[in-house]
Scaffold this active site. Structure first.
Site, PDB file in Angstrom:
ATOM      1  N   PHE A  66       0.817  -1.219   0.000  1.00 29.05           N
ATOM      2  CA  PHE A  66       0.000   0.000   0.000  1.00 29.05           C
ATOM      3  C   PHE A  66       0.848   1.264   0.000  1.00 29.05           C
ATOM      4  O   PHE A  66       0.375   2.328  -0.387  1.00 29.05           O
ATOM      5  CB  PHE A  66      -0.937   0.014   1.234  1.00 29.05           C
ATOM      6  CG  PHE A  66      -0.254   0.449   2.513  1.00 29.05           C
ATOM      7  CD1 PHE A  66      -0.108   1.799   2.814  1.00 29.05           C
ATOM      8  CD2 PHE A  66       0.270  -0.474   3.409  1.00 29.05           C
ATOM      9  CE1 PHE A  66       0.535   2.205   3.987  1.00 29.05           C
ATOM     10  CE2 PHE A  66       0.916  -0.080   4.571  1.00 29.05           C
ATOM     11  CZ  PHE A  66       1.049   1.269   4.853  1.00 29.05           C
ATOM     12  N   GLU A 116      -5.007  -3.718  -1.741  1.00 32.25           N
ATOM     13  CA  GLU A 116      -6.449  -3.454  -1.679  1.00 32.25           C
ATOM     14  C   GLU A 116      -6.752  -2.192  -0.865  1.00 32.25           C
ATOM     15  O   GLU A 116      -7.888  -1.747  -0.815  1.00 32.25           O
ATOM     16  CB  GLU A 116      -7.196  -4.673  -1.111  1.00 32.25           C
ATOM     17  CG  GLU A 116      -6.837  -5.075   0.309  1.00 32.25           C
ATOM     18  CD  GLU A 116      -5.592  -5.967   0.411  1.00 32.25           C
ATOM     19  OE1 GLU A 116      -4.616  -5.734  -0.331  1.00 32.25           O
ATOM     20  OE2 GLU A 116      -5.603  -6.869   1.267  1.00 32.25           O
ATOM     21  N   SER A 118       5.425  -6.901   3.282  1.00 32.88           N
ATOM     22  CA  SER A 118       5.999  -7.204   4.596  1.00 32.88           C
ATOM     23  C   SER A 118       6.751  -8.538   4.565  1.00 32.88           C
ATOM     24  O   SER A 118       6.493  -9.387   3.703  1.00 32.88           O
ATOM     25  CB  SER A 118       4.873  -7.251   5.629  1.00 32.88           C
ATOM     26  OG  SER A 118       3.941  -8.245   5.254  1.00 32.88           O
ATOM     27  N   CYS A 138       9.514   1.784   3.368  1.00 29.67           N
ATOM     28  CA  CYS A 138      10.425   0.693   3.726  1.00 29.67           C
ATOM     29  C   CYS A 138      11.846   1.196   3.893  1.00 29.67           C
ATOM     30  O   CYS A 138      12.688   0.507   4.437  1.00 29.67           O
ATOM     31  CB  CYS A 138      10.398  -0.392   2.665  1.00 29.67           C
ATOM     32  SG  CYS A 138      11.104   0.176   1.127  1.00 29.67           S
ATOM     33  N   GLU A 165       8.974  -4.029  13.052  1.00 27.46           N
ATOM     34  CA  GLU A 165       8.878  -2.935  12.076  1.00 27.46           C
ATOM     35  C   GLU A 165       7.579  -2.198  12.391  1.00 27.46           C
ATOM     36  O   GLU A 165       6.486  -2.728  12.153  1.00 27.46           O
ATOM     37  CB  GLU A 165       8.816  -3.492  10.649  1.00 27.46           C
ATOM     38  CG  GLU A 165       8.744  -2.378   9.622  1.00 27.46           C
ATOM     39  CD  GLU A 165       8.493  -2.858   8.194  1.00 27.46           C
ATOM     40  OE1 GLU A 165       7.774  -3.848   8.013  1.00 27.46           O
ATOM     41  OE2 GLU A 165       9.004  -2.207   7.272  1.00 27.46           O
TER      42      GLU A 165
HETATM   43  P1  NAD Z   1       1.601  -6.587   2.982  1.00 23.41           P
HETATM   44  O1  NAD Z   1       2.652  -7.621   3.024  1.00 23.41           O
HETATM   45  O2  NAD Z   1       0.507  -6.628   3.997  1.00 23.41           O
HETATM   46  O3  NAD Z   1       0.857  -6.595   1.544  1.00 23.41           O
HETATM   47  C1  NAD Z   1       1.579  -6.587   0.343  1.00 23.41           C
HETATM   48  C2  NAD Z   1       0.755  -7.268  -0.743  1.00 23.41           C
HETATM   49  O4  NAD Z   1       0.534  -8.617  -0.373  1.00 23.41           O
HETATM   50  C3  NAD Z   1      -0.612  -6.638  -0.952  1.00 23.41           C
HETATM   51  O5  NAD Z   1      -0.889  -6.615  -2.338  1.00 23.41           O
HETATM   52  C4  NAD Z   1      -1.554  -7.569  -0.219  1.00 23.41           C
HETATM   53  O6  NAD Z   1      -2.833  -7.630  -0.789  1.00 23.41           O
HETATM   54  C5  NAD Z   1      -0.864  -8.903  -0.347  1.00 23.41           C
HETATM   55  N1  NAD Z   1      -1.116  -9.782   0.807  1.00 23.41           N
HETATM   56  C6  NAD Z   1      -1.322  -9.406   2.099  1.00 23.41           C
HETATM   57  N2  NAD Z   1      -1.518 -10.489   2.876  1.00 23.41           N
HETATM   58  C7  NAD Z   1      -1.447 -11.567   2.063  1.00 23.41           C
HETATM   59  C8  NAD Z   1      -1.549 -12.980   2.279  1.00 23.41           C
HETATM   60  N3  NAD Z   1      -1.779 -13.476   3.493  1.00 23.41           N
HETATM   61  N4  NAD Z   1      -1.410 -13.798   1.227  1.00 23.41           N
HETATM   62  C9  NAD Z   1      -1.178 -13.294  -0.008  1.00 23.41           C
HETATM   63  N5  NAD Z   1      -1.068 -11.966  -0.268  1.00 23.41           N
HETATM   64  C10 NAD Z   1      -1.191 -11.116   0.752  1.00 23.41           C
HETATM   65  O7  NAD Z   1       2.363  -5.173   3.014  1.00 23.41           O
HETATM   66  P2  NAD Z   1       1.722  -3.720   3.127  1.00 23.41           P
HETATM   67  O8  NAD Z   1       1.215  -3.523   4.510  1.00 23.41           O
HETATM   68  O9  NAD Z   1       0.837  -3.436   1.983  1.00 23.41           O
HETATM   69  O10 NAD Z   1       3.035  -2.825   2.893  1.00 23.41           O
HETATM   70  C11 NAD Z   1       3.913  -2.461   3.930  1.00 23.41           C
HETATM   71  C12 NAD Z   1       5.077  -3.427   4.022  1.00 23.41           C
HETATM   72  O11 NAD Z   1       5.775  -3.467   2.780  1.00 23.41           O
HETATM   73  C13 NAD Z   1       6.124  -3.005   5.047  1.00 23.41           C
HETATM   74  O12 NAD Z   1       6.568  -4.153   5.719  1.00 23.41           O
HETATM   75  C14 NAD Z   1       7.228  -2.400   4.209  1.00 23.41           C
HETATM   76  O13 NAD Z   1       8.512  -2.434   4.788  1.00 23.41           O
HETATM   77  C15 NAD Z   1       7.173  -3.279   3.008  1.00 23.41           C
HETATM   78  N6  NAD Z   1       7.787  -2.632   1.861  1.00 23.41           N
HETATM   79  C16 NAD Z   1       9.003  -3.088   1.460  1.00 23.41           C
HETATM   80  C17 NAD Z   1       9.640  -2.473   0.401  1.00 23.41           C
HETATM   81  C18 NAD Z   1      10.971  -2.955  -0.061  1.00 23.41           C
HETATM   82  O14 NAD Z   1      11.397  -2.503  -1.106  1.00 23.41           O
HETATM   83  N7  NAD Z   1      11.653  -3.838   0.630  1.00 23.41           N
HETATM   84  C19 NAD Z   1       9.027  -1.398  -0.269  1.00 23.41           C
HETATM   85  C20 NAD Z   1       7.769  -0.981   0.154  1.00 23.41           C
HETATM   86  C21 NAD Z   1       7.161  -1.603   1.224  1.00 23.41           C
END
Ligand code: NAD
Length: 496
Positions: A149, A176, A226, A281, A381
């Site tokens: 997101f 989403e 994440s 991130c 985090e």
């Molecule tokens: P998230 O992991 O909750 O979601 C990321 C994606 O995975 C979304 O599209 C979501 O719909 C999907 N998802 C969520 N739960 C799922 C599941 N159980 N099974 C399958 N798909 C699932 O992450 P977020 O909250 O949207 O974003 C924040 C996180 O992203 C933080 O941890 C941040 O550090 C990380 N991030 C990392 C980078 C990087 O380059 N390393 C960059 C941006 C964000």
């Protein structure tokens, strides 16, 4: 109430699963949209369209693909403000920050405009008598991006720019929580001449993701999100034979040495910790204060916090917006209680900010001192506007602390000592290092990626490594024989 649906075959397609999720404006707390959640059947249909499109698109000449990427650059650039407004309305970050996100994303399209040179192979003449060898890189077919997101435009651009330029069809599954930007981008890509089916958006949750991870026609998966989900994506997609890069979470430390310029270090810490309300991130979430610098840096940071203008990101005056959802805001705030209970000192508590009592999902900038590695606020985090300060005696102790972290995304050092800075660059276990730079996100012609639990897989994202990720190599050995010299020879082919 508007509905946000899918983009399949170059047009808007309403969801049929009957499952949707709510989307909020975090600055007001109001629900503004419903987003459709794709079922497995809808994912199958979208991938079938993408697979057909991939067959055609890989045949498009490099000059045609380059021309399309130049037009993509043009339309994204022209409509950057529209994308930024959509980001602010659903993510909450301030408009200038959203515009910065779009600009950094467009860098990846600029890089992809050089695709003919990036894909050019090698040629070796006369490797044996009358035999030449050349290498080529070919697209994979249908590739997928699953995005978080916090960068609803830039992270998709990290992926699709190179993926499409390499000749693949790209399927995006956005977060989403803020899916609107993905739909604006889809329309703009169609306007730029990206053929129908080459760029697809399927909205959804875990069901859509699982369907994509196991789909036999998907060749590669790029994920950013994440750490627990990154690990799940990596393991599941790799098990079904796909190429995977899964970028995870982070806990980025900034070491401040006693010789640092304290004003500059404090400005950098505040910008990097509270920009985008800490939902980056590459945000700095821990300042490691070395020796006698601790009291000075804590008070310099603390002095700057009351001056931050917190408010609706759509208001040009705001410097920091709300968090993405109420649940996330409350979870972030809970670390202030656990920090106190575990013996740290909350220097500034963001719950005292007047915006905290608004309907929006605001939390003021928060600062915790005397943090120790065992505490929740250090271990997790937090992903919000909460900065921890850990006090150590020496540079060696500071680097030891960083290197014992399970994450290795970004790491920064503030010092005037070039020798120490160089030693830090050599010793620190992180993929992206800043020397007097708090958020060292590589430019578009380098690649981005962390170490340890910040990245599962071998390849970093965007830049040169993305060309390898989105293509596979073929090496051709050829002979154009003189029929007059042809013989039967059962021996193993020799080169001399
Ligand atoms: P998230 O992991 O909750 O979601 C990321 C994606 O995975 C979304 O599209 C979501 O719909 C999907 N998802 C969520 N739960 C799922 C599941 N159980 N099974 C399958 N798909 C699932 O992450 P977020 O909250 O949207 O974003 C924040 C996180 O992203 C933080 O941890 C941040 O550090 C990380 N991030 C990392 C980078 C990087 O380059 N390393 C960059 C941006 C964000």
């Amino acid at each position: 109430m508007e509905r946000i649906s899918h983009w399949i075959g170059g047009k808007l397609v309403d969801g049929e699963s009957g499952r949707t999720g709510p989307v909020f404006n975090p600055a007001t707390g109001q629900k503004t949209h419903d987003v459709d959640f794709a079922s497995t059947v809808e994912v199958d249909r979208a991938v079938a369209v993408a697979a057909d499109a991939a067959q055609e698109w890989r045949r498009a000449s490099l000059s045609r693909r380059t021309e399309v990427m130049f037009r993509v650059h043009q339309v994204l650039y022209q409509h950057g403000n529209e994308i930024a407004r959509a980001i602010t309305a659903q993510h909450g970050k301030v408009l200038s920050d959203a515009a910065g996100e779009v600009a950094r994303g467009i860098e990846n399209v600029e890089f992809a405009c050089g695709i003919p040179g990036l894909l050019a192979g090698r040629f070796a003449e006369q490797v044996s008598s009358g035999v030449d060898v050349h290498s080529i890189r070919q697209p994979l077919g249908v590739v997928v991006g699953i995005t978080p997101f916090n960068f609803p435009a830039m992270v998709p651009m990290w992926m699709f720019a190179s993926a499409i330029a390499c000749g693949n069809a790209f399927v995006l599954k956005p977060s989403e929580k803020d899916p609107l930007a993905s739909m604006i981008i889809a329309e703009l890509l169609a306007e730029a001449g990206v053929p129908d089916g080459v760029f697809t958006v399927v909205q959804g949750d875990r069901e859509a993701v699982d369907a994509l991870l196991e789909h036999p026609q998907i060749q590669a998966v790029s994920f950013v999100g994440s750490t627990p989900i990154a690990r799940h994506i990596y393991e599941t997609a790799a098990r079904s034979g796909k190429r995977v890069q899964a970028l995870g979470g982070a806990k980025n430390h900034m070491i401040v040495l006693p010789d640092a310029d304290i004003g500059m270090a404090a400005d950098a810490a505040v910008s990097a910790a509270y920009g985008s309300a800490g939902e980056r991130c590459m945000a700095i979430s821990v300042v490691v204060a070395v020796g006698n610098v601790a009291d000075t840096i804590v008070s310099a940071i603390g002095d700057r916090l009351p001056r931050l203008r917190i408010g609706d990101g759509a208001n040009e005056d705001s410097e920091m917006g709300p968090l993405v959802t109420r649940e996330h805001r409350d979870k972030v705030a809970s670390y202030l209680d656990s920090a106190t209970a575990q013996g740290a000192t909350v220097v500034v508590d963001g719950r005292h900010h007047p915006k905290y009592r608004d309907d929006g999902f605001f939390l003021g900038a928060s600062l915790i001192d005397q943090v120790e590695p065992g505490m929740d606020c250090y271990r997790d985090e937090i992903f919000g506007p909460v900065l921890s300060v850990v006090r150590v005696e020496t540079y060696e102790e500071a680097v030891g602390l960083l290197n014992s972290s399970p994450w290795g995304n970004g790491a920064a050092i503030f010092t005037r000592d070039g020798g120490i800075a160089r030693r830090f660059q050599f010793e620190v276990e992180a993929g992206m290092v800043g020397i007097n730079v708090p958020i060292p996100v590589p430019v578009g012609y380098f690649s981005f990626g962390g170490w340890k639990q910040s990245l599962f897989g071998d390849t970093h994202i965007y830049g040169p490594e993305s060309i390898n990720f989105y293509t596979r190599a073929k090496v051709v050995t050829s002979r154009w024989p003189d029929p007059a010299t042809s013989t039967v020879d059962l021996g193993f082919p020799r080169t001399r």
